[in-house]
Design a protein around this motif. Structure first.
Motif, short mmCIF file in Angstrom:
data_model
loop_
_atom_site.label_atom_id
_atom_site.label_comp_id
_atom_site.label_asym_id
_atom_site.label_seq_id
_atom_site.Cartn_x
_atom_site.Cartn_y
_atom_site.Cartn_z
N ASP A 115 83.52 5.28 92.77
CA ASP A 115 84.21 5.32 94.06
C ASP A 115 85.69 5.65 93.88
OD1 ASP A 115 81.83 4.66 95.23
OD2 ASP A 115 82.31 2.54 95.53
N ALA A 116 86.25 5.25 92.71
CA ALA A 116 87.66 5.53 92.42
C ALA A 116 87.84 6.87 91.71
CB ALA A 116 88.25 4.41 91.59
N SER A 117 86.77 7.65 91.61
CA SER A 117 86.80 8.97 90.93
C SER A 117 87.22 8.86 89.47
CB SER A 117 87.74 9.93 91.68
OG SER A 117 87.28 10.15 92.99
N ILE A 118 86.80 7.76 88.81
CA ILE A 118 87.05 7.57 87.38
C ILE A 118 85.73 7.82 86.65
CG2 ILE A 118 87.70 5.93 85.56
CD1 ILE A 118 89.35 4.44 87.74
N PRO A 119 85.62 8.90 85.88
CA PRO A 119 84.35 9.21 85.22
C PRO A 119 83.99 8.17 84.16
CG PRO A 119 86.07 10.68 84.43
CD PRO A 119 86.66 9.91 85.57
N VAL A 120 82.69 7.98 83.98
CA VAL A 120 82.17 6.97 83.05
C VAL A 120 81.31 7.66 81.98
CG1 VAL A 120 80.71 4.92 82.79
CG2 VAL A 120 82.17 5.18 84.82
N VAL A 121 81.55 7.30 80.73
CA VAL A 121 80.69 7.70 79.61
C VAL A 121 80.10 6.42 79.02
CG1 VAL A 121 80.67 8.61 77.24
CG2 VAL A 121 81.89 9.84 79.05
N ALA A 122 78.79 6.37 78.92
CA ALA A 122 78.15 5.21 78.30
C ALA A 122 78.02 5.44 76.79
CB ALA A 122 76.76 5.00 78.91
N PRO A 128 70.03 2.54 82.37
CA PRO A 128 68.85 3.19 82.95
C PRO A 128 68.85 3.15 84.47
CG PRO A 128 68.23 1.72 81.16
CD PRO A 128 69.68 1.46 81.44
N GLY A 129 68.45 4.25 85.07
CA GLY A 129 68.36 4.31 86.52
C GLY A 129 69.66 4.64 87.21
N SER A 130 70.76 4.69 86.46
CA SER A 130 72.06 5.00 87.05
C SER A 130 72.46 6.42 86.69
CB SER A 130 73.13 4.02 86.55
OG SER A 130 74.41 4.41 87.02
N GLU A 131 72.94 7.14 87.68
CA GLU A 131 73.44 8.49 87.45
C GLU A 131 74.96 8.50 87.25
OE1 GLU A 131 71.58 11.26 87.10
OE2 GLU A 131 69.88 9.87 87.17
N ILE A 132 75.57 7.33 87.22
CA ILE A 132 77.03 7.26 87.13
C ILE A 132 77.54 7.73 85.77
CG2 ILE A 132 79.04 5.72 87.20
CD1 ILE A 132 77.58 4.15 89.39
N PRO A 133 77.00 7.24 84.64
CA PRO A 133 77.49 7.77 83.35
C PRO A 133 77.20 9.26 83.22
CG PRO A 133 76.32 5.70 83.03
CD PRO A 133 76.05 6.13 84.44
N LYS A 134 78.21 9.99 82.81
CA LYS A 134 78.06 11.44 82.66
C LYS A 134 77.20 11.78 81.44
CE LYS A 134 80.76 12.15 86.17
NZ LYS A 134 80.18 12.62 87.46
N THR A 135 77.23 10.92 80.46
CA THR A 135 76.39 11.08 79.28
C THR A 135 76.33 9.72 78.59
OG1 THR A 135 76.00 12.38 77.26
CG2 THR A 135 78.27 11.69 77.68
N THR A 136 75.43 9.59 77.62
CA THR A 136 75.35 8.39 76.79
C THR A 136 75.43 8.81 75.33
OG1 THR A 136 73.99 7.20 78.40
CG2 THR A 136 73.95 6.40 76.13
N VAL A 137 76.38 8.25 74.60
CA VAL A 137 76.54 8.51 73.17
C VAL A 137 75.97 7.31 72.43
CG1 VAL A 137 78.16 8.98 71.30
CG2 VAL A 137 78.64 9.85 73.60
N ALA A 138 74.91 7.53 71.67
CA ALA A 138 74.24 6.38 71.05
C ALA A 138 73.35 6.82 69.92
CB ALA A 138 73.41 5.63 72.11
N THR A 139 72.93 5.84 69.15
CA THR A 139 71.86 6.05 68.20
C THR A 139 70.56 6.22 68.98
OG1 THR A 139 73.00 4.54 66.69
CG2 THR A 139 70.70 5.01 66.21
N ASN A 140 69.69 7.09 68.52
CA ASN A 140 68.35 7.13 69.07
C ASN A 140 67.61 5.94 68.49
OD1 ASN A 140 65.59 7.62 69.61
ND2 ASN A 140 66.01 9.81 69.84
#
Length: 323
Positions: A115-122, A128-140
């Motif tokens: 809502d504050a136009s602050i992008p989120v990277v997980a 899961p189920g959220s479209e807010i994070p632009k991507t997820t950086v993680a171990t598979n």
């Protein structure tokens, strides 16, 4: 509801012009200066999160950002992590890099950043189920746990009883590591029976009690898979106390000095390590790309390795483990 109350407090704080000091450490940065990236992790002081912090801060230096780094003292303190998210929101960073402690509930908290136009990277754990994070950086984590399953079943001759000591039932990392291990065993080792799975919320004392109870209830147990370093160390200690360290093969996840020492000793036969420095670095790189309008894949794999006594001196393993 606790989370709704927290969100209400955050909304009120966001109107205030008074900045709040960041909790749990991390660098500063002027509110809304467009050059600060806020990292809110699952923890703060452990070697794993220290390596993530080092990677994220180095990426910030390389790309010209101030990186603030926060996380609760324990990986069970969801309200504290939400407080830190709210305090980051008040400072209006250019972007948020976030590892969720409770993936099922924290999507609502992130809505305020959108809502504050602050992008989120997980990172580390997705949402899961959220479209807010632009991507997820993680171990598979499912593939990494499958690698652990392959090595453990080879060590026990692909038959016998094993158990899982899992660090979390609510975070994606815990869920995926448990699933990855079980699915590989079910598909590839039908004579291996998983007799128990216990969850300890990354509490080493609880994990040791659970491992001891599993060993007592299953005197013919031949293997234990622990989904984090605390669980692996706890299982090893329980095995040593029970006098079965030579007959029960213990395979872990992550690294850290206590686990590395037990692998050198032989009580833990091997482990899968993530690459936390690279994870932190790539998460901030991803945030920078989002801010520049570049497109990203929905998942960025930060990598993993199997290691044991035979390859501890390998350069790529040395870079990935953390002490």
């Amino acid at each position: 509801m606790r989370f709704k109350k927290i969100l209400g407090v955050a909304a009120a704080l966001a109107i205030s012009t008074t900045g709040l000091a960041a909790c749990g450490g991390g660098g500063g940065g002027a509110a809304g200066d467009g050059k600060t990236i806020a990292v809110v992790a699952k923890g703060y002081a452990s070697p794993f999160w220290a390596a993530v912090r080092a990677g994220s801060e180095q990426a910030g230096k390389d790309l010209g950002y101030t990186v603030t780094f926060n996380g609760p003292d324990t990986e069970t303190d969801v309200p504290r992590q939400n407080d830190q998210l709210n305090q980051a929101l008040v400072k209006r960073p250019a972007a948020l890099v976030f590892a969720a402690l409770d993936s099922d509930s924290q999507g609502t908290v992130l809505q305020q950043f959108q809502d504050a136009s602050i992008p989120v990277v997980a990172f580390d754990s997705g949402v899961p189920g959220s479209e807010i994070p632009k991507t997820t950086v993680a171990t598979n984590n499912k593939e990494a746990a499958a690698e652990a399953a392959k090595n453990l079943t080879d060590l026990i001759g692909k038959k016998g009883k094993v158990a899982i000591v899992c660090h979390s039932q609510t975070s994606v990392t815990g869920q995926d590591r448990e699933k990855g291990f079980k699915e590989w065993v079910e598909k590839n080792a039908p004579e291996v029976q998983i007799v128990d799975t216990q969850y300890n919320n990354s509490d080493q004392a609880v994990a040791q009690q659970q491992a001891a109870a599993i060993l007592q209830a299953n005197p013919d147990l031949v293997g234990i898979f622990a989904t984090d370093d605390d669980g692996a160390v706890a299982a090893a200690q329980a095995a040593e106390t029970a006098g079965v360290e030579s007959t029960v093969k213990i395979v872990g996840f992550d690294s850290g000095k206590p686990q590395l020492d037990l692998i050198k000793k032989g009580t833990i036969v091997g482990s899968v390590t993530q690459n936390p420095y690279e994870m932190g670095y790539q998460a901030v790189v991803a945030a920078d790309k989002v801010l520049k309008g570049e497109s990203l894949e929905k998942f960025i794999d930060s990598g993993f390795y199997w290691y044991d006594k035979s390859n501890l001196d390998d350069e790529k393993i040395k870079k990935a483990v953390y002490e």
